[in-house]
Design a protein around this motif. Structure first.
Motif, PDB file in Angstrom:
ATOM      1  N   MET A 153       0.844  -1.186   0.000  1.00 34.88           N
ATOM      2  CA  MET A 153       0.000   0.000   0.000  1.00 34.88           C
ATOM      3  C   MET A 153       0.886   1.246   0.000  1.00 34.88           C
ATOM      4  SD  MET A 153      -2.842   1.027   2.812  1.00 34.88           S
ATOM      5  CE  MET A 153      -3.666   2.578   2.742  1.00 34.88           C
ATOM      6  N   LYS A 154       0.416   2.282  -0.665  1.00 36.58           N
ATOM      7  CA  LYS A 154       1.156   3.539  -0.685  1.00 36.58           C
ATOM      8  C   LYS A 154       0.672   4.431   0.445  1.00 36.58           C
ATOM      9  CE  LYS A 154       1.895   3.394  -5.624  1.00 36.58           C
ATOM     10  NZ  LYS A 154       1.691   4.034  -6.910  1.00 36.58           N
ATOM     11  N   HIS A 155       1.615   5.005   1.174  1.00 34.42           N
ATOM     12  CA  HIS A 155       1.303   5.910   2.282  1.00 34.42           C
ATOM     13  C   HIS A 155       1.778   7.316   1.953  1.00 34.42           C
ATOM     14  CE1 HIS A 155       0.134   3.014   5.503  1.00 34.42           C
ATOM     15  NE2 HIS A 155       0.709   2.190   4.650  1.00 34.42           N
ATOM     16  N   THR A 156       1.002   8.295   2.386  1.00 36.89           N
ATOM     17  CA  THR A 156       1.392   9.696   2.233  1.00 36.89           C
ATOM     18  C   THR A 156       1.860  10.201   3.589  1.00 36.89           C
ATOM     19  OG1 THR A 156      -0.253  10.004   0.487  1.00 36.89           O
ATOM     20  CG2 THR A 156       0.630  11.994   1.536  1.00 36.89           C
ATOM     21  N   LEU A 157       3.107  10.638   3.646  1.00 37.87           N
ATOM     22  CA  LEU A 157       3.687  11.170   4.882  1.00 37.87           C
ATOM     23  C   LEU A 157       3.875  12.669   4.747  1.00 37.87           C
ATOM     24  CD1 LEU A 157       6.510   8.548   5.612  1.00 37.87           C
ATOM     25  CD2 LEU A 157       4.176   8.580   6.496  1.00 37.87           C
ATOM     26  N   SER A 158       3.473  13.394   5.777  1.00 35.61           N
ATOM     27  CA  SER A 158       3.698  14.828   5.854  1.00 35.61           C
ATOM     28  C   SER A 158       4.696  15.052   6.984  1.00 35.61           C
ATOM     29  CB  SER A 158       2.380  15.559   6.134  1.00 35.61           C
ATOM     30  OG  SER A 158       2.597  16.942   6.228  1.00 35.61           O
ATOM     31  N   ARG A 186      17.656   1.937   4.408  1.00 31.55           N
ATOM     32  CA  ARG A 186      16.642   0.933   4.743  1.00 31.55           C
ATOM     33  C   ARG A 186      16.100   0.225   3.490  1.00 31.55           C
ATOM     34  NH1 ARG A 186      18.285   2.391   8.863  1.00 31.55           N
ATOM     35  NH2 ARG A 186      17.424   3.122  10.797  1.00 31.55           N
ATOM     36  N   GLY A 187      16.543   0.672   2.308  1.00 29.39           N
ATOM     37  CA  GLY A 187      16.115   0.036   1.070  1.00 29.39           C
ATOM     38  C   GLY A 187      14.707   0.401   0.635  1.00 29.39           C
ATOM     39  N   PHE A 188      14.220   1.570   1.051  1.00 30.55           N
ATOM     40  CA  PHE A 188      12.873   2.001   0.681  1.00 30.55           C
ATOM     41  C   PHE A 188      12.931   3.041  -0.419  1.00 30.55           C
ATOM     42  CE2 PHE A 188      12.143   0.527   5.035  1.00 30.55           C
ATOM     43  CZ  PHE A 188      11.107  -0.360   4.790  1.00 30.55           C
ATOM     44  N   ASN A 189      11.927   2.989  -1.264  1.00 28.71           N
ATOM     45  CA  ASN A 189      11.817   3.939  -2.357  1.00 28.71           C
ATOM     46  C   ASN A 189      10.849   5.054  -1.964  1.00 28.71           C
ATOM     47  OD1 ASN A 189      12.156   4.976  -4.972  1.00 28.71           O
ATOM     48  ND2 ASN A 189      10.308   3.946  -5.677  1.00 28.71           N
ATOM     49  N   ASP A 232       1.536  -0.905   7.094  1.00 25.04           N
ATOM     50  CA  ASP A 232       1.426  -0.025   8.262  1.00 25.04           C
ATOM     51  C   ASP A 232       2.608  -0.169   9.215  1.00 25.04           C
ATOM     52  OD1 ASP A 232      -0.966   0.943   7.293  1.00 25.04           O
ATOM     53  OD2 ASP A 232      -2.220  -0.315   8.570  1.00 25.04           O
ATOM     54  N   GLN A 233       3.058  -1.390   9.416  1.00 28.43           N
ATOM     55  CA  GLN A 233       4.166  -1.634  10.340  1.00 28.43           C
ATOM     56  C   GLN A 233       5.461  -0.993   9.832  1.00 28.43           C
ATOM     57  OE1 GLN A 233       4.856  -5.786  11.080  1.00 28.43           O
ATOM     58  NE2 GLN A 233       6.430  -5.409  12.620  1.00 28.43           N
ATOM     59  N   VAL A 234       5.716  -1.118   8.549  1.00 25.26           N
ATOM     60  CA  VAL A 234       6.927  -0.539   7.953  1.00 25.26           C
ATOM     61  C   VAL A 234       6.885   0.982   8.066  1.00 25.26           C
ATOM     62  CG1 VAL A 234       8.103  -0.152   5.740  1.00 25.26           C
ATOM     63  CG2 VAL A 234       7.394  -2.456   6.396  1.00 25.26           C
ATOM     64  N   ILE A 235       5.737   1.571   7.775  1.00 23.56           N
ATOM     65  CA  ILE A 235       5.601   3.031   7.828  1.00 23.56           C
ATOM     66  C   ILE A 235       5.747   3.525   9.267  1.00 23.56           C
ATOM     67  CG2 ILE A 235       4.037   4.966   7.381  1.00 23.56           C
ATOM     68  CD1 ILE A 235       5.271   3.558   4.854  1.00 23.56           C
ATOM     69  N   GLN A 266      12.050   6.224  12.930  1.00 24.31           N
ATOM     70  CA  GLN A 266      13.414   6.533  12.499  1.00 24.31           C
ATOM     71  C   GLN A 266      13.544   8.001  12.101  1.00 24.31           C
ATOM     72  OE1 GLN A 266      16.102   4.424  12.616  1.00 24.31           O
ATOM     73  NE2 GLN A 266      14.694   3.060  13.687  1.00 24.31           N
ATOM     74  N   LEU A 267      12.502   8.545  11.446  1.00 25.73           N
ATOM     75  CA  LEU A 267      12.528   9.958  11.060  1.00 25.73           C
ATOM     76  C   LEU A 267      12.619  10.863  12.286  1.00 25.73           C
ATOM     77  CD1 LEU A 267       9.927   9.996   8.141  1.00 25.73           C
ATOM     78  CD2 LEU A 267      12.346  10.613   7.973  1.00 25.73           C
ATOM     79  N   TYR A 268      11.860  10.517  13.329  1.00 25.71           N
ATOM     80  CA  TYR A 268      11.881  11.334  14.550  1.00 25.71           C
ATOM     81  C   TYR A 268      13.263  11.374  15.195  1.00 25.71           C
ATOM     82  CZ  TYR A 268       6.964  12.590  15.122  1.00 25.71           C
ATOM     83  OH  TYR A 268       5.730  13.153  14.978  1.00 25.71           O
TER      84      TYR A 268
END
Length: 172
Positions: free
Chosen positions: A1-6, A26-29, A54-57, A63-65
């Protein structure tokens, strides 16, 4: 699933590099990325579209925090929000098919921003689905170039979920 992060960050050199590095390690696009000033001076908003469950996001948000200069991370995928994207599209349009291309552009509320003997350049603003739709419709004329900004989004203070309203309208 695609997630939108702000993501709200301090507007300082190297912030975007650190975020991109985190995703690369982390190998994420990152499928879509838009960055610009936010409502407060010295703060920027980064809007990203990232594939993952959801778990990956949730792990990515944690990690971003941990990064310096990251102030707030919000997954707005399921939150009612306004989403827009800008696309410039160069389409083959000679004298024979020009009026048809312009007519189709008007249906999508696209603006003609450049005209030449052989082509038209259109500006399209809307949700990402609109971008895909106009591209499919104009493909038969021959699209020579496309430039897209990536999705930008803000949550709806009204809380109205327009996707839900659209699904109700389609049932009637």
């Amino acid at each position: 699933m695609k997630h939108t992060l702000s993501v709200l960050v301090e507007d300082e050199a190297g912030v975007l590099t650190r975020i991109a590095g985190l995703f690369a390690r982390r190998g994420f696009n990152i499928e879509s990325l838009a960055v610009g000033p936010a409502e407060q001076a010295g703060i920027s908003r980064i809007t990203m579209v990232v594939p993952g469950d959801d778990q990956v996001i949730e792990q990515l948000a944690k990690q971003l925090y941990k990064l310096i200069n990251v102030l707030k991370v919000q997954d707005i995928t399921e939150t009612p929000s306004v989403e827009r994207e800008l696309m410039l599209l160069k389409v083959n349009a000679d004298g024979a098919n020009r009026s048809e291309v312009v007519g189709l552009a008007q249906i999508f509320r696209a603006r003609v921003v450049d005209v030449s003997e052989e082509s038209l350049t259109l500006e399209v603003v809307g949700d990402p689905g609109k971008m895909v739709a106009i591209e499919q419709v104009l493909n038969r004329f021959g699209i020579t170039e496309i430039a897209r900004t990536g999705k930008i989004a803000l949550t709806r203070e009204s809380g109205v979920n327009t996707e839900y309203l659209k699904s109700l309208e389609s049932r009637v």
